[in-house]
Motif scaffolding. Structure first.
Motif, PDB file in Angstrom:
ATOM      1  N   SER A 192      -9.748   0.401   3.881  1.00 25.62           N
ATOM      2  CA  SER A 192      -8.525  -0.244   4.367  1.00 25.62           C
ATOM      3  C   SER A 192      -8.370  -1.644   3.792  1.00 25.62           C
ATOM      4  O   SER A 192      -9.332  -2.411   3.753  1.00 25.62           O
ATOM      5  N   SER A 193      -7.134  -1.994   3.394  1.00 20.97           N
ATOM      6  CA  SER A 193      -6.915  -3.375   2.939  1.00 20.97           C
ATOM      7  C   SER A 193      -7.023  -4.325   4.119  1.00 20.97           C
ATOM      8  O   SER A 193      -7.551  -5.433   4.001  1.00 20.97           O
ATOM      9  N   LEU A 194      -6.572  -3.867   5.298  1.00 19.30           N
ATOM     10  CA  LEU A 194      -6.622  -4.724   6.489  1.00 19.30           C
ATOM     11  C   LEU A 194      -8.076  -5.049   6.848  1.00 19.30           C
ATOM     12  O   LEU A 194      -8.428  -6.216   7.050  1.00 19.30           O
ATOM     13  N   CYS A 195      -8.919  -4.034   6.901  1.00 19.25           N
ATOM     14  CA  CYS A 195     -10.298  -4.262   7.359  1.00 19.25           C
ATOM     15  C   CYS A 195     -11.147  -4.927   6.281  1.00 19.25           C
ATOM     16  O   CYS A 195     -12.023  -5.743   6.593  1.00 19.25           O
ATOM     17  N   PHE A 230      -8.756   5.184  -1.055  1.00 19.77           N
ATOM     18  CA  PHE A 230      -8.616   3.732  -1.223  1.00 19.77           C
ATOM     19  C   PHE A 230      -7.205   3.291  -0.864  1.00 19.77           C
ATOM     20  O   PHE A 230      -6.222   3.869  -1.329  1.00 19.77           O
ATOM     21  N   ASP A 231      -7.130   2.251  -0.044  1.00 21.14           N
ATOM     22  CA  ASP A 231      -5.834   1.657   0.306  1.00 21.14           C
ATOM     23  C   ASP A 231      -5.458   0.706  -0.834  1.00 21.14           C
ATOM     24  O   ASP A 231      -5.987  -0.404  -0.930  1.00 21.14           O
ATOM     25  N   GLY A 232      -4.552   1.147  -1.700  1.00 24.73           N
ATOM     26  CA  GLY A 232      -4.215   0.373  -2.900  1.00 24.73           C
ATOM     27  C   GLY A 232      -3.094  -0.629  -2.686  1.00 24.73           C
ATOM     28  O   GLY A 232      -2.538  -1.144  -3.657  1.00 24.73           O
ATOM     29  N   ILE A 258      -0.691   4.140  -2.526  1.00 22.07           N
ATOM     30  CA  ILE A 258       0.073   2.900  -2.735  1.00 22.07           C
ATOM     31  C   ILE A 258       1.363   2.959  -1.941  1.00 22.07           C
ATOM     32  O   ILE A 258       1.956   4.012  -1.758  1.00 22.07           O
ATOM     33  N   GLU A 259       1.803   1.785  -1.457  1.00 18.49           N
ATOM     34  CA  GLU A 259       2.983   1.740  -0.588  1.00 18.49           C
ATOM     35  C   GLU A 259       4.184   1.155  -1.314  1.00 18.49           C
ATOM     36  O   GLU A 259       4.035   0.336  -2.229  1.00 18.49           O
ATOM     37  N   ASP A 260       5.375   1.591  -0.854  1.00 23.26           N
ATOM     38  CA  ASP A 260       6.606   1.229  -1.575  1.00 23.26           C
ATOM     39  C   ASP A 260       7.155  -0.131  -1.123  1.00 23.26           C
ATOM     40  O   ASP A 260       8.268  -0.222  -0.625  1.00 23.26           O
ATOM     41  N   ALA A 304       1.702   8.571  -2.404  1.00 22.53           N
ATOM     42  CA  ALA A 304       2.766   7.573  -2.235  1.00 22.53           C
ATOM     43  C   ALA A 304       3.027   7.362  -0.747  1.00 22.53           C
ATOM     44  O   ALA A 304       3.238   8.324  -0.009  1.00 22.53           O
ATOM     45  N   ARG A 305       2.990   6.102  -0.355  1.00 23.65           N
ATOM     46  CA  ARG A 305       3.164   5.760   1.067  1.00 23.65           C
ATOM     47  C   ARG A 305       4.559   5.186   1.295  1.00 23.65           C
ATOM     48  O   ARG A 305       4.958   4.237   0.610  1.00 23.65           O
ATOM     49  N   CYS A 306       5.266   5.780   2.241  1.00 28.01           N
ATOM     50  CA  CYS A 306       6.649   5.391   2.484  1.00 28.01           C
ATOM     51  C   CYS A 306       6.737   4.492   3.720  1.00 28.01           C
ATOM     52  O   CYS A 306       6.259   4.851   4.790  1.00 28.01           O
TER      53      CYS A 306
HETATM   54 MG    MG Z   1      -3.398  -1.696   4.076  1.00 29.55          MG
END
Ligand code: MG
Ligand code: SPV
Length: 431
Positions: A192-195, A230-232, A258-260, A304-306
């Motif tokens: 997680s990018s947050l953690c 992996f949280d990209g 990856i998120e948009d 792809a994360r929306c």
């Molecule tokens: Mg994240």
């Protein structure tokens, strides 16, 4: 003639297996239940040979009359269907995690007058060496990378838990519980990018750079074998993303999400409380296609994360975007929501599945946490990520301990909350 039932994973066959098959066959007509891939993966490790190959081996051992699948560790279903006169097992299941499975089998046998025949378990040093070697192999990049796709082929719903260090990786790797006749464990890990940012005392705004994120992955990989998602974040510039995705693939990560969003990314759980900009469909599709083109294997998944529901852009927008992302080459989609009520997630999944029955759907039920994995499976949701619970549970425990020590000017009062000194020095097994 009496009927006999025996179950095995049959992934590594040794003399002990042949002995017990011979003994079972002497009692009558023998049916062997071969554990399905999912059942083996759930309690032991990912099987070396797939179910069909393992069945072929068992069918050709003399004394075996029939082979059937056993799809959980529990014997209940197959015993109730076959009602064999004898159930044969090694006596090693009297102790440890299989104890309750044995108790359940005895209860079913008693219900129709079946008999349990236990033979002394023949420990085999060579078998243990092969088992250890098989486990070690699972951490090799090529072997680890391909396993997420394989798991998705085996299970309706795969579960992943957050890991941000060697220690949390060990928790994700080794935590097991016995419930309802099955041994449960997490299938994969979420970096997680947050953690990862929180562990470094930094905000979740793509400030922790890729070099540092990869360092975290390597700490986790060093001590684990499970596949890594992996949280990209946004993936960054397309020109950088095409390099980074290849690095992730090469080191053995299985999936990058990856998120948009563009510009300064903020954590999705802030929703519209902070300024967050969604990328255009065209630009995000370009990023997806460029990422896919940079990959060298078909094992690696780009998801792809929306963020349309997070940013309150509506269901239509979420669906349009996700169909476009799949068309651009995404191997899966992640739909995110910060509502407690799962209704919008369920509505999205239903509408998405009307047009696309195959593309894996990923969810992160941090807010809609009442929904069980069984309910997600019913709705054809393929990956469930527990994205931050290890960090969120560790933090208050540590603060409480720090406050207790400050209050008392000594550590005695904090001791009850702590793992014992003896346990901590044995927590990490020596190689
Ligand atoms: Mg994240
Ligand atoms: C993370 O774990 O960093 C995520 C999921 O991206 S969320 O925090 O819900 O945005």
């Amino acid at each position: 003639m009496s009927t006999v039932y025996l179950s095995m994973s049959a992934d590594i066959i040794h003399g002990g297996h042949i002995n017990i098959i011979n003994k079972a066959a002497e009692l009558g007509e023998l049916t062997v239940g071969v554990l399905t891939d999912e059942a083996v993966a759930s309690y032991k490790r990912f099987p070396l040979l797939n179910y069909d190959e393992r069945v072929k081996i068992i069918e050709n051992i003399s004394g075996v009359a029939h082979v059937i699948p056993q799809d959980t560790l529990s014997y209940k279903k197959n015993l109730e269907t076959l009602k064999p006169d004898f159930l044969v097992h090694g006596d090693n299941w009297k102790e440890g995690s299989q104890r309750t499975i044995r108790a359940e089998a005895i209860e079913v046998l008693a219900s129709y007058g079946g008999v349990l025949k236990e033979f002394p378990y023949s420990g085999n040093a060579e078998y243990q060496r092969l088992e250890d070697e098989a486990r070690d192999r699972l951490s090799i990049p090529d072997v680890r990378r391909s396993r997420l796709k394989k798991l998705l082929g085996m299970k309706t719903t795969v579960s992943a838990i957050e890991a941000h260090s060697g220690l949390t990786g060990l928790i994700a790797e080794n935590t097991k519980v016995e419930k309802d006749g099955e041994i449960r464990q997490f299938d994969a890990m979420w970096v997680s990018s947050l953690c990862d940012s929180t562990a470094k005392g930094k905000p979740d705004i793509e400030l922790v750079d890729m070099t540092s994120r990869i360092r975290t992955i390597e700490d986790i990989m060093e001590v684990t074998t499970k596949p890594i998602i992996f949280d990209g974040d946004t993936g960054g510039l397309i020109e950088h993303f095409v390099y980074n995705i290849r690095t992730l693939e090469r080191i053995g990560v299985s999936c990058c999400i990856i998120e948009d969003k563009t510009g300064l990314k903020k954590n999705s759980l802030f929703g519209t409380e902070v300024v967050q900009t969604q990328d255009t469909i065209e630009h995000f599709c370009e990023k997806i296609s460029a990422g896919k083109a940079a990959l060298k294997t078909s094992d690696f998944m780009l998801v792809a994360r929306c963020e349309s529901l997070i940013l309150e852009q509506g269901m239509e927008d979420a669906l349009n975007r996700c169909f476009a992302y799949v068309k651009a080459g995404a191997d899966g989609i992640m739909i995110h929501s910060r509502k407690k009520d799962p209704a919008e997630i369920f509505e999205f999944c239903e509408k998405f599945r009307e047009k696309d029955s195959k593309t894996p759907i990923v969810v992160v039920p941090t807010s809609f946490n009442e929904v069980t994995e069984e309910e997600f499976a019913k709705r054809n949701i393929n990956i469930v990520i527990y994205a931050n619970q290890l960090t969120r549970s560790a933090f208050p425990a540590m603060v409480e301990t720090a406050e207790t020590i400050l209050t008392n000017h000594r550590a005695k009062e904090a001791d009850d909350k702590c793992m014992s000194f003896k346990e901590i020095i044995r927590l990490i097994p020596e190689q």
